[in-house]
Motif scaffolding. Structure first.
Motif, PDB file in Angstrom:
ATOM      1  N   LEU A  27      28.834  53.403  19.891  1.00  0.00           N
ATOM      2  CA  LEU A  27      29.008  53.544  21.326  1.00  0.00           C
ATOM      3  C   LEU A  27      28.784  52.213  22.037  1.00  0.00           C
ATOM      4  O   LEU A  27      28.087  51.329  21.540  1.00  0.00           O
ATOM      5  CB  LEU A  27      28.029  54.582  21.868  1.00  0.00           C
ATOM      6  N   LYS A  28      29.353  52.094  23.238  1.00  0.00           N
ATOM      7  CA  LYS A  28      29.227  50.843  23.980  1.00  0.00           C
ATOM      8  C   LYS A  28      27.767  50.489  24.246  1.00  0.00           C
ATOM      9  O   LYS A  28      27.376  49.329  24.111  1.00  0.00           O
ATOM     10  CB  LYS A  28      30.007  50.935  25.297  1.00  0.00           C
ATOM     11  N   LYS A  29      26.962  51.473  24.614  1.00  0.00           N
ATOM     12  CA  LYS A  29      25.552  51.192  24.882  1.00  0.00           C
ATOM     13  C   LYS A  29      24.862  50.650  23.637  1.00  0.00           C
ATOM     14  O   LYS A  29      24.014  49.742  23.720  1.00  0.00           O
ATOM     15  CB  LYS A  29      24.835  52.442  25.364  1.00  0.00           C
ATOM     16  N   GLU A  30      25.208  51.189  22.478  1.00  0.00           N
ATOM     17  CA  GLU A  30      24.618  50.712  21.226  1.00  0.00           C
ATOM     18  C   GLU A  30      25.032  49.263  20.958  1.00  0.00           C
ATOM     19  O   GLU A  30      24.212  48.448  20.502  1.00  0.00           O
ATOM     20  CB  GLU A  30      25.038  51.606  20.065  1.00  0.00           C
ATOM     21  N   ARG A  31      26.303  48.943  21.254  1.00  0.00           N
ATOM     22  CA  ARG A  31      26.756  47.556  21.087  1.00  0.00           C
ATOM     23  C   ARG A  31      25.988  46.644  22.034  1.00  0.00           C
ATOM     24  O   ARG A  31      25.536  45.560  21.638  1.00  0.00           O
ATOM     25  CB  ARG A  31      28.254  47.432  21.357  1.00  0.00           C
ATOM     26  N   HIS A  32      25.847  47.056  23.281  1.00  0.00           N
ATOM     27  CA  HIS A  32      25.142  46.235  24.267  1.00  0.00           C
ATOM     28  C   HIS A  32      23.682  46.017  23.864  1.00  0.00           C
ATOM     29  O   HIS A  32      23.157  44.905  24.006  1.00  0.00           O
ATOM     30  CB  HIS A  32      25.217  46.886  25.644  1.00  0.00           C
ATOM     31  N   ASP A  33      23.044  47.063  23.361  1.00  0.00           N
ATOM     32  CA  ASP A  33      21.652  46.940  22.910  1.00  0.00           C
ATOM     33  C   ASP A  33      21.560  45.958  21.744  1.00  0.00           C
ATOM     34  O   ASP A  33      20.629  45.142  21.675  1.00  0.00           O
ATOM     35  CB  ASP A  33      21.101  48.300  22.486  1.00  0.00           C
ATOM     36  N   PHE A  34      22.515  46.041  20.832  1.00  0.00           N
ATOM     37  CA  PHE A  34      22.527  45.134  19.676  1.00  0.00           C
ATOM     38  C   PHE A  34      22.726  43.689  20.136  1.00  0.00           C
ATOM     39  O   PHE A  34      22.035  42.777  19.676  1.00  0.00           O
ATOM     40  CB  PHE A  34      23.648  45.538  18.712  1.00  0.00           C
ATOM     41  N   ILE A  35      23.658  43.488  21.046  1.00  0.00           N
ATOM     42  CA  ILE A  35      23.935  42.135  21.560  1.00  0.00           C
ATOM     43  C   ILE A  35      22.706  41.563  22.249  1.00  0.00           C
ATOM     44  O   ILE A  35      22.357  40.389  22.048  1.00  0.00           O
ATOM     45  CB  ILE A  35      25.140  42.156  22.515  1.00  0.00           C
ATOM     46  N   ASP A  91      32.570  43.404  26.436  1.00  0.00           N
ATOM     47  CA  ASP A  91      31.138  43.700  26.450  1.00  0.00           C
ATOM     48  C   ASP A  91      30.346  42.564  27.098  1.00  0.00           C
ATOM     49  O   ASP A  91      29.482  42.800  27.953  1.00  0.00           O
ATOM     50  CB  ASP A  91      30.628  43.915  25.019  1.00  0.00           C
ATOM     51  N   LEU A  92      30.645  41.344  26.696  1.00  0.00           N
ATOM     52  CA  LEU A  92      29.918  40.189  27.238  1.00  0.00           C
ATOM     53  C   LEU A  92      30.172  40.018  28.727  1.00  0.00           C
ATOM     54  O   LEU A  92      29.262  39.665  29.489  1.00  0.00           O
ATOM     55  CB  LEU A  92      30.303  38.917  26.482  1.00  0.00           C
ATOM     56  N   GLN A  93      31.403  40.284  29.148  1.00  0.00           N
ATOM     57  CA  GLN A  93      31.712  40.169  30.566  1.00  0.00           C
ATOM     58  C   GLN A  93      30.946  41.220  31.371  1.00  0.00           C
ATOM     59  O   GLN A  93      30.387  40.921  32.441  1.00  0.00           O
ATOM     60  CB  GLN A  93      33.217  40.326  30.797  1.00  0.00           C
ATOM     61  N   GLU A  94      30.918  42.448  30.872  1.00  0.00           N
ATOM     62  CA  GLU A  94      30.182  43.507  31.561  1.00  0.00           C
ATOM     63  C   GLU A  94      28.697  43.177  31.644  1.00  0.00           C
ATOM     64  O   GLU A  94      28.054  43.368  32.683  1.00  0.00           O
ATOM     65  CB  GLU A  94      30.382  44.844  30.830  1.00  0.00           C
ATOM     66  N   MET A  95      28.142  42.655  30.560  1.00  0.00           N
ATOM     67  CA  MET A  95      26.719  42.325  30.528  1.00  0.00           C
ATOM     68  C   MET A  95      26.419  41.128  31.433  1.00  0.00           C
ATOM     69  O   MET A  95      25.359  41.058  32.050  1.00  0.00           O
ATOM     70  CB  MET A  95      26.278  42.047  29.090  1.00  0.00           C
ATOM     71  N   SER A  96      27.375  40.219  31.525  1.00  0.00           N
ATOM     72  CA  SER A  96      27.232  39.097  32.452  1.00  0.00           C
ATOM     73  C   SER A  96      27.274  39.589  33.894  1.00  0.00           C
ATOM     74  O   SER A  96      26.483  39.152  34.742  1.00  0.00           O
ATOM     75  CB  SER A  96      28.341  38.072  32.207  1.00  0.00           C
ATOM     76  N   ASP A  97      28.196  40.523  34.187  1.00  0.00           N
ATOM     77  CA  ASP A  97      28.294  41.094  35.537  1.00  0.00           C
ATOM     78  C   ASP A  97      27.011  41.837  35.926  1.00  0.00           C
ATOM     79  O   ASP A  97      26.654  41.891  37.111  1.00  0.00           O
ATOM     80  CB  ASP A  97      29.487  42.054  35.623  1.00  0.00           C
ATOM     81  N   ASP A  98      26.326  42.384  34.914  1.00  0.00           N
ATOM     82  CA  ASP A  98      25.062  43.083  35.155  1.00  0.00           C
ATOM     83  C   ASP A  98      23.862  42.126  35.156  1.00  0.00           C
ATOM     84  O   ASP A  98      22.710  42.572  35.198  1.00  0.00           O
ATOM     85  CB  ASP A  98      24.841  44.157  34.082  1.00  0.00           C
ATOM     86  N   ASN A  99      24.151  40.821  35.074  1.00  0.00           N
ATOM     87  CA  ASN A  99      23.114  39.778  35.139  1.00  0.00           C
ATOM     88  C   ASN A  99      22.146  39.828  33.958  1.00  0.00           C
ATOM     89  O   ASN A  99      20.966  39.480  34.075  1.00  0.00           O
ATOM     90  CB  ASN A  99      22.330  39.889  36.452  1.00  0.00           C
ATOM     91  N   LEU A 100      22.654  40.246  32.806  1.00  0.00           N
ATOM     92  CA  LEU A 100      21.819  40.345  31.605  1.00  0.00           C
ATOM     93  C   LEU A 100      21.863  39.080  30.762  1.00  0.00           C
ATOM     94  O   LEU A 100      20.938  38.807  29.984  1.00  0.00           O
ATOM     95  CB  LEU A 100      22.263  41.540  30.752  1.00  0.00           C
ATOM     96  N   LEU A 101      22.951  38.311  30.880  1.00  0.00           N
ATOM     97  CA  LEU A 101      23.134  37.114  30.074  1.00  0.00           C
ATOM     98  C   LEU A 101      24.106  36.189  30.780  1.00  0.00           C
ATOM     99  O   LEU A 101      24.701  36.549  31.793  1.00  0.00           O
ATOM    100  CB  LEU A 101      23.640  37.479  28.668  1.00  0.00           C
ATOM    101  N   TYR A 102      24.250  34.972  30.227  1.00  0.00           N
ATOM    102  CA  TYR A 102      25.266  34.029  30.698  1.00  0.00           C
ATOM    103  C   TYR A 102      26.432  34.053  29.727  1.00  0.00           C
ATOM    104  O   TYR A 102      26.264  33.757  28.545  1.00  0.00           O
ATOM    105  CB  TYR A 102      24.708  32.608  30.762  1.00  0.00           C
ATOM    106  N   LYS A 103      27.605  34.406  30.204  1.00  0.00           N
ATOM    107  CA  LYS A 103      28.797  34.368  29.362  1.00  0.00           C
ATOM    108  C   LYS A 103      29.364  32.947  29.383  1.00  0.00           C
ATOM    109  O   LYS A 103      29.560  32.363  30.450  1.00  0.00           O
ATOM    110  CB  LYS A 103      29.852  35.352  29.859  1.00  0.00           C
ATOM    111  N   VAL A 104      29.602  32.393  28.198  1.00  0.00           N
ATOM    112  CA  VAL A 104      30.168  31.049  28.079  1.00  0.00           C
ATOM    113  C   VAL A 104      31.326  31.104  27.101  1.00  0.00           C
ATOM    114  O   VAL A 104      31.553  32.118  26.422  1.00  0.00           O
ATOM    115  CB  VAL A 104      29.111  30.037  27.580  1.00  0.00           C
ATOM    116  N   HIS A 105      32.066  30.010  27.031  1.00  0.00           N
ATOM    117  CA  HIS A 105      33.199  29.951  26.102  1.00  0.00           C
ATOM    118  C   HIS A 105      32.707  30.157  24.669  1.00  0.00           C
ATOM    119  O   HIS A 105      31.829  29.441  24.192  1.00  0.00           O
ATOM    120  CB  HIS A 105      33.901  28.604  26.212  1.00  0.00           C
TER     121      HIS A 105
END
Length: 248
Positions: free
Chosen positions: A2-10, A39-53
């Protein structure tokens, strides 16, 4: 998965290693590159991480001024307090960067008189708060990902130092594979730092133990001290004690 599981793993990978590569996540999670990018874009939008190239970076890795998001902060403070016993007046100390090293600097005694060389501007800023510490920032190209200086010019400067003690954080430590990382440039820096220091200490939260990444920095035999938040006789450290490491 599931997406939440992927996000938790990341987020766990980000917390442990400060950065992740999209290519690694694709293999680890067995999903498409487009899925990881979303996933990274969503997590970046939620201010959880910095998305970079090519991947993402931890938010806590980028500032010594806001430590509210530092992962495993209490464990890192415990490590810092243990490590201070290695630092004596008059020493020449060489440090890398990262949140554990920054926590160490914040715990130093006000009376300490020493010279610190560092490749981290964030560490240098924290060290500059101490009246009796001389701070020398090794200059060169600046890595936006790792927040340290790097490149041939930095390695040349490091090779001229004869430090009493090298203090180094890590992304992974393994009893057989030793100290490893994922970034070629960072690996070269760490190798040089170890070679120009009489003694070396690796500061490592226990969650990073028994992990091996792609590029080798050094064998355990090339490291003098391992500092974790665990008690020295903890069963998790048995395989490291057997490698002639001094455990703090």
């Amino acid at each position: 998965m599931l997406k939440k599981e992927r996000h938790d793993f990341i987020m766990r990978q980000i917390n442990l290693h400060n950065r992740v590569l999209t290519s690694d996540l694709v293999q680890l999670l067995n999903v498409s590159e487009d899925t990881i990018r979303r996933d990274l874009q969503e997590m970046s939008d939620d201010n959880l991480l910095y998305k970079v190239h090519g991947g993402a970076l931890s938010k806590s890795y980028h500032s010594s001024f806001d430590d509210s998001t530092v992962y495993a902060k209490e464990a890192k403070i415990a490590i810092a307090k243990k490590t201070i016993s290695l630092i004596k007046d008059g020493m020449v100390v060489l440090t890398g960067g990262g949140t554990t090293i920054i926590e160490l600097v914040k715990q130093l005694p006000e009376s300490l008189q020493a010279t610190f060389f560092t490749i981290s501007p964030l560490v240098a800023v924290e060290l500059a708060k101490y009246a009796r510490i001389e701070v020398i920032l090794i200059g060169g190209l600046f890595s936006k990902n790792s927040q340290i200086t790097y490149g041939g010019h930095v390695i040349n400067q490091l090779s001229e130092i004869n430090a009493d003690l090298c203090l180094m954080g890590t992304s992974a430590l393994h009893p057989q594979d030793g100290l490893t990382d994922t970034d070629w440039e960072i690996n070269q820096l760490k190798k040089t730092m170890l070679s120009c220091s009489r003694k070396s200490a690796v500061l490592c939260i226990s969650e990073k133990l028994n992990i091996s990444l792609r590029l080798k920095v050094a064998s355990l035999e090339n490291i003098d001290y391992l500092v974790t938040e665990l008690e020295a006789k903890d069963a998790q450290l048995a395989n490291y004690t057997a490698k002639s490491l001094q455990i703090l």
